[in-house]
Design an enzyme around this catalytic site. Structure first.
Site, PDB file in Angstrom:
ATOM      1  N   SER A 137       5.668 -10.030  -9.656  1.00 27.18           N
ATOM      2  CA  SER A 137       6.761  -9.138 -10.084  1.00 27.18           C
ATOM      3  C   SER A 137       8.042  -9.931 -10.356  1.00 27.18           C
ATOM      4  CB  SER A 137       7.048  -8.105  -8.996  1.00 27.18           C
ATOM      5  OG  SER A 137       5.878  -7.423  -8.645  1.00 27.18           O
TER       6      SER A 137
HETATM    7  N1  SAH Z   1       3.437  -8.471  -4.852  1.00 28.68           N
HETATM    8  C1  SAH Z   1       2.649  -9.286  -5.718  1.00 28.68           C
HETATM    9  C2  SAH Z   1       2.395  -8.569  -7.016  1.00 28.68           C
HETATM   10  C3  SAH Z   1       0.973  -8.613  -7.365  1.00 28.68           C
HETATM   11  S1  SAH Z   1       0.468  -7.656  -8.744  1.00 28.68           S
HETATM   12  C4  SAH Z   1       3.229 -10.673  -5.892  1.00 28.68           C
HETATM   13  O1  SAH Z   1       4.293 -10.969  -5.361  1.00 28.68           O
HETATM   14  O2  SAH Z   1       2.570 -11.492  -6.529  1.00 28.68           O
HETATM   15  C5  SAH Z   1      -0.339  -6.322  -7.945  1.00 28.68           C
HETATM   16  C6  SAH Z   1      -1.576  -6.638  -7.161  1.00 28.68           C
HETATM   17  O3  SAH Z   1      -2.094  -5.396  -6.684  1.00 28.68           O
HETATM   18  C7  SAH Z   1      -2.707  -7.288  -7.933  1.00 28.68           C
HETATM   19  O4  SAH Z   1      -3.032  -8.502  -7.326  1.00 28.68           O
HETATM   20  C8  SAH Z   1      -3.853  -6.301  -7.838  1.00 28.68           C
HETATM   21  O5  SAH Z   1      -5.139  -6.886  -7.716  1.00 28.68           O
HETATM   22  C9  SAH Z   1      -3.487  -5.544  -6.569  1.00 28.68           C
HETATM   23  N2  SAH Z   1      -4.110  -4.225  -6.405  1.00 28.68           N
HETATM   24  C10 SAH Z   1      -4.334  -3.259  -7.324  1.00 28.68           C
HETATM   25  N3  SAH Z   1      -4.958  -2.207  -6.755  1.00 28.68           N
HETATM   26  C11 SAH Z   1      -5.127  -2.501  -5.431  1.00 28.68           C
HETATM   27  C12 SAH Z   1      -5.695  -1.837  -4.330  1.00 28.68           C
HETATM   28  N4  SAH Z   1      -6.267  -0.632  -4.423  1.00 28.68           N
HETATM   29  N5  SAH Z   1      -5.691  -2.460  -3.124  1.00 28.68           N
HETATM   30  C13 SAH Z   1      -5.143  -3.683  -2.983  1.00 28.68           C
HETATM   31  N6  SAH Z   1      -4.596  -4.384  -3.995  1.00 28.68           N
HETATM   32  C14 SAH Z   1      -4.581  -3.794  -5.215  1.00 28.68           C
END
Ligand code: SAH
Length: 267
Positions: free
Chosen positions: A100
């Site tokens: 993000s």
């Molecule tokens: N906070 C993170 C942002 C990652 S993007 C950072 O700092 O990098 C969002 C993430 O949510 C992705 O890796 C995706 O695989 C995950 N995601 C999506 N659906 C999910 C779920 N049901 N449970 C856990 N993770 C999930």
């Protein structure tokens, strides 16, 4: 499946105000290699400029600004993207996911820290350097936001559904030695009951609805901050904040956002 991130590291920034120069918390470069040391210095300067921009854009929580000054975002992206790590950009982290934007990370952290359940007793709101409480993050991704949160609250549980990213986050985070950060491979749609109740739940992926489990795992005075797809909008997302009060759940719809989709199951 929960594993704490090795030994605790003293939070050197726990008491001082926003630092003007932030030393790299994880010096990987040899001091004999002046070119690399200069490079690390450039990264630290870029990080401070990022923090100044966040402050100018309205991020008021000194605790959040200091956490973002401390965590080295360039260590969470591919080396080829390192020069962009302190721009206000979301960047690819593989497996079609993104880290993000710093402004989004700061905004969500500020919203969470303002939860009554997370405010330090006897202090003026969230500006205290350390805030008590337990937080759940859904969507570890590369682990950056989890690292920022771990500098702000007592305990962080972060769930990721993609095994490859869970492993990548573990590798990214290992050198930071954050003993209060627990990485879980699992389906975040279920929340994470073992750590509940949470004073804060932060969701980093946008779904159509808010699963009941999340609200059930939120403590009184706790806040949930999640992107949610606006019905009939063809995928537009809005930030939704849910607060649990003694009389029930209070919902507030905030600004438009853009997150990767929330999916179900482990892959
Ligand atoms: N906070 C993170 C942002 C990652 S993007 C950072 O700092 O990098 C969002 C993430 O949510 C992705 O890796 C995706 O695989 C995950 N995601 C999506 N659906 C999910 C779920 N049901 N449970 C856990 N993770 C999930």
């Amino acid at each position: 499946m929960v594993a704490p991130m090795a030994a605790p590291e003293a939070d050197r920034s726990a008491r001082s105000p926003l630092p003007t120069v932030v030393a790299d918390s994880m010096p990987m470069v040899s001091t004999q290699d002046s070119a690399l040391a200069e490079h690390a210095g450039d990264r630290a300067k870029a990080r401070m400029r990022m923090v100044e921009r966040l402050q100018a854009q309205g991020v008021a929580s000194i605790a959040v600004l200091r956490a973002m000054a401390t965590v080295e975002r360039h260590r969470f992206v591919d080396p080829g993207l390192g020069s962009q790590a302190y721009e206000d950009l979301s960047l690819p982290i593989g497996w079609e996911q993104t880290i993000s934007r710093p402004a989004t990370v700061a905004r969500m952290a500020e919203l969470l820290l303002d939860a009554p359940a997370l405010r330090l007793e006897g202090t003026a709101g969230a500006s205290a350097a350390a805030v008590a409480g337990r937080v759940l993050e859904i969507g570890t991704g590369c682990g950056y936001q989890a690292a920022v949160l771990s500098r702000l609250v007592r305990e962080v549980y972060s769930v990721e559904r993609l095994r490859a990213l869970h492993e990548k986050a573990r590798a990214n985070l290992r050198p930071f030695r954050l003993a209060n950060l627990h990485l879980i491979l699992g389906d975040g749609l279920l929340g994470y009951a073992d750590g509940a109740p949470y004073a804060g739940i932060l969701v980093a992926a946008g779904g159509e609805t808010i699963p009941d489990a999340w609200c059930q795992q939120l403590s009184v005075g706790g806040r949930l901050v999640a992107p949610i797809v606006v019905p009939g909008s063809q995928g537009l997302q809005q930030l939704l904040m849910i607060e649990r009060t003694t009389s029930g759940l209070k919902r507030s719809f905030l600004e438009q956002v853009h997150f990767v989709p929330l999916k179900s199951g482990i892959a």
